[in-house]
Design a protein around this motif. Structure first.
Motif, PDB file in Angstrom:
ATOM      1  N   LYS A   1    -106.746 -45.993  39.171  1.00  0.00           N
ATOM      2  CA  LYS A   1    -106.853 -45.395  40.511  1.00  0.00           C
ATOM      3  C   LYS A   1    -105.809 -45.986  41.455  1.00  0.00           C
ATOM      4  O   LYS A   1    -105.194 -45.272  42.248  1.00  0.00           O
ATOM      5  CB  LYS A   1    -108.260 -45.620  41.056  1.00  0.00           C
ATOM      6  CG  LYS A   1    -108.518 -44.915  42.389  1.00  0.00           C
ATOM      7  CD  LYS A   1    -109.953 -45.124  42.849  1.00  0.00           C
ATOM      8  CE  LYS A   1    -110.194 -44.416  44.183  1.00  0.00           C
ATOM      9  NZ  LYS A   1    -111.587 -44.633  44.671  1.00  0.00           N
ATOM     10  N   ASP A   2    -105.594 -47.308  41.334  1.00  0.00           N
ATOM     11  CA  ASP A   2    -104.570 -47.946  42.168  1.00  0.00           C
ATOM     12  C   ASP A   2    -103.181 -47.440  41.813  1.00  0.00           C
ATOM     13  O   ASP A   2    -102.337 -47.225  42.694  1.00  0.00           O
ATOM     14  CB  ASP A   2    -104.629 -49.467  41.991  1.00  0.00           C
ATOM     15  CG  ASP A   2    -105.858 -50.081  42.650  1.00  0.00           C
ATOM     16  OD1 ASP A   2    -106.419 -49.435  43.554  1.00  0.00           O
ATOM     17  OD2 ASP A   2    -106.260 -51.188  42.248  1.00  0.00           O
TER      18      ASP A   2
ATOM     19  N   GLU B   1    -102.463 -44.519  40.658  1.00  0.00           N
ATOM     20  CA  GLU B   1    -102.339 -43.134  41.113  1.00  0.00           C
ATOM     21  C   GLU B   1    -102.224 -43.043  42.625  1.00  0.00           C
ATOM     22  O   GLU B   1    -101.394 -42.308  43.156  1.00  0.00           O
ATOM     23  CB  GLU B   1    -103.552 -42.335  40.632  1.00  0.00           C
ATOM     24  CG  GLU B   1    -103.501 -40.857  40.997  1.00  0.00           C
ATOM     25  CD  GLU B   1    -104.702 -40.085  40.477  1.00  0.00           C
ATOM     26  OE1 GLU B   1    -104.892 -38.944  40.933  1.00  0.00           O
ATOM     27  OE2 GLU B   1    -105.444 -40.610  39.629  1.00  0.00           O
ATOM     28  N   GLU B   2    -103.041 -43.802  43.326  1.00  0.00           N
ATOM     29  CA  GLU B   2    -103.105 -43.668  44.781  1.00  0.00           C
ATOM     30  C   GLU B   2    -102.084 -44.539  45.510  1.00  0.00           C
ATOM     31  O   GLU B   2    -101.528 -44.130  46.546  1.00  0.00           O
ATOM     32  CB  GLU B   2    -104.510 -44.013  45.272  1.00  0.00           C
ATOM     33  CG  GLU B   2    -105.573 -43.030  44.785  1.00  0.00           C
ATOM     34  CD  GLU B   2    -106.958 -43.375  45.320  1.00  0.00           C
ATOM     35  OE1 GLU B   2    -107.085 -44.400  46.024  1.00  0.00           O
ATOM     36  OE2 GLU B   2    -107.899 -42.605  45.042  1.00  0.00           O
TER      37      GLU B   2
END
Length: 412
Positions: free
Chosen positions: A320-321, A323-324
């Motif tokens: 998630k890190d 990607e974001e």
């Protein structure tokens, strides 16, 4: 005492090879109080050689030449120098036998070029070449000395270290010279110069200061010449003590040593181990670390996590890190460092993730944006770097800065 260096060879002038000989010779001569006032590279042309050595010998008492002594038609230095100094080329039987034995060892028959290698000027002083067939020749004219050596670096170095330097220092009266190099980090050259202006203005008259910047650091070199080495060392050490008060947090070494050598000494002294997780530096940090002999005692390995799937699947970076926030972020680089320390089972781990360039940047994260991190028992620390548009420089500065983080932690 001043000298000049002349390098001969078209291959230097067209950029086919880099002239490393001059830099090495200048550094070696300087140890013995001989400065180099001029370095000249010229072509394999007799007229050019004669014109250059005539001018050099008018300016300085010592001229050193390399190149143009090989066994081919384009190597004309020996013949040109023999003519210039009014000497005849005669066969040196011992050298002839040496060449013959060397060729026989590899099953190579003697030809006319090999035989010509055994010809030497009859009035020159000859120094042995233990690593090749081209001799070193010492010529004298009107109290001036010209020394001609082969251009192959390891042959030239072998000759100088095995008798030639001693002969030069016996022939010329040379002063004592003392250098002290102070390695600094975290301050640019112009800012550093401003900080040191008062100290520099009050240096002893016979002392010189040079600023030598390179990626991530600035070397300060103090030099002083005189008659007694012990006295010179006391004078220079007194100035270094003053410098420590001005730069209490920005000096990382007092000799001309690389950051990887500092790291090696500190890790060995503390019995600690290191691993790396590299993205934008592509293994360069691991290369620096392993360039030190004995690095296997403290370096366990490197994970070059260029692709995001390696960051995620090997180092355990949160998908998630990635990607974001993107790979070039504080959160990701810190997780890379922690992951490398865990996977490699080391006391410390360093990590880099950035946009080295020349493309790949954005308005939010332009080329030169780099995050570095260090993980250890204390936790993890990171730092954002805003560097340059030049890929090679960005890689080198990133490597230095993250290793410097480690150095500071080890020195606590």
């Amino acid at each position: 005492m001043q000298a000049e260096i002349i390098t001969i060879g078209d291959e230097i002038l067209i950029g086919q090879i880099v002239d490393t000989n001059s830099a090495w010779m200048a550094k070696e001569l300087n140890k013995y109080g001989i400065g180099v006032s001029k370095i000249t590279s010229i072509s394999d042309e007799a007229e050019d050689i004669v014109r250059t050595i005539e001018a050099a010998m008018k300016r300085t008492p010592l001229v050193l030449m390399t190149g143009g002594l090989g066994p081919t038609n384009d190597d004309i230095t020996k013949k040109t120098l023999s003519d210039y100094f009014g000497m005849k080329l005669v066969q040196d039987d011992a050298l002839y036998q040496k060449i013959q034995d060397r060729l026989a060892k590899y099953g190579i028959p003697m030809n006319r070029f090999n035989r010509e290698q055994a010809l030497i000027p009859d009035g020159a002083r000859i120094f042995p070449n233990n690593f090749g067939s081209a001799p070193c020749m010492w010529f004298e004219k009107e109290n001036r000395v010209l020394i001609s050596m082969p251009g192959v670096p390891f042959e030239m170095k072998g000759i100088m270290q095995n008798g030639l330097i001693s002969a030069i220092t016996e022939h010329f009266e040379t002063p004592e010279i003392v250098h002290k190099t102070i390695m600094t980090d975290g301050i640019g050259e112009s800012v550093l110069a401003d900080m040191l202006s008062d100290w520099e203005e009050n240096l002893p008259q016979q002392m010189k200061l040079a600023y030598l910047p390179s990626p991530g650091k600035v070397r300060l070199r103090l030099s002083i010449t005189g008659e007694h080495k012990s006295t010179l060392e006391k004078i220079i050490n007194k100035e270094v003590e003053k410098l420590k008060l001005i730069l209490p947090d920005n000096i990382f070494a007092y000799d001309d040593i690389a950051i990887e050598q500092c790291i090696a000494e500190l890790l060995l002294a503390k019995g600690k181990t290191l691993g790396t997780a590299e993205s934008c530096t592509g293994g360069y940090i691991a290369h620096l670390i392993t360039s030190q002999a004995g690095s296997s005692a403290y370096f366990k390995g490197s994970i070059v996590s260029y692709a995001n799937e390696i960051k995620e699947n090997v180092l355990g970076v949160n998908s998630k890190d990635l990607e974001e926030l993107g790979a070039v972020s504080k959160e990701v680089v810190e997780q890379m460092a922690e992951g490398a320390r865990r996977v490699l089972n080391t006391d410390y781990a360093v990590a880099t993730s950035g946009i080295a360039g020349p493309d790949g940047g954005s308005e939010e994260k332009p080329v030169g944006t780099v995050w570095i991190a260090l993980a250890g028992d204390f936790g993890v620390i990171s730092e954002k770097l805003e560097l340059y548009k030049v890929r090679e420089r960005n890689i080198k500065v990133s490597a230095f800065r993250v290793l410097n983080l480690l150095r500071k932690e080890l020195e606590k």
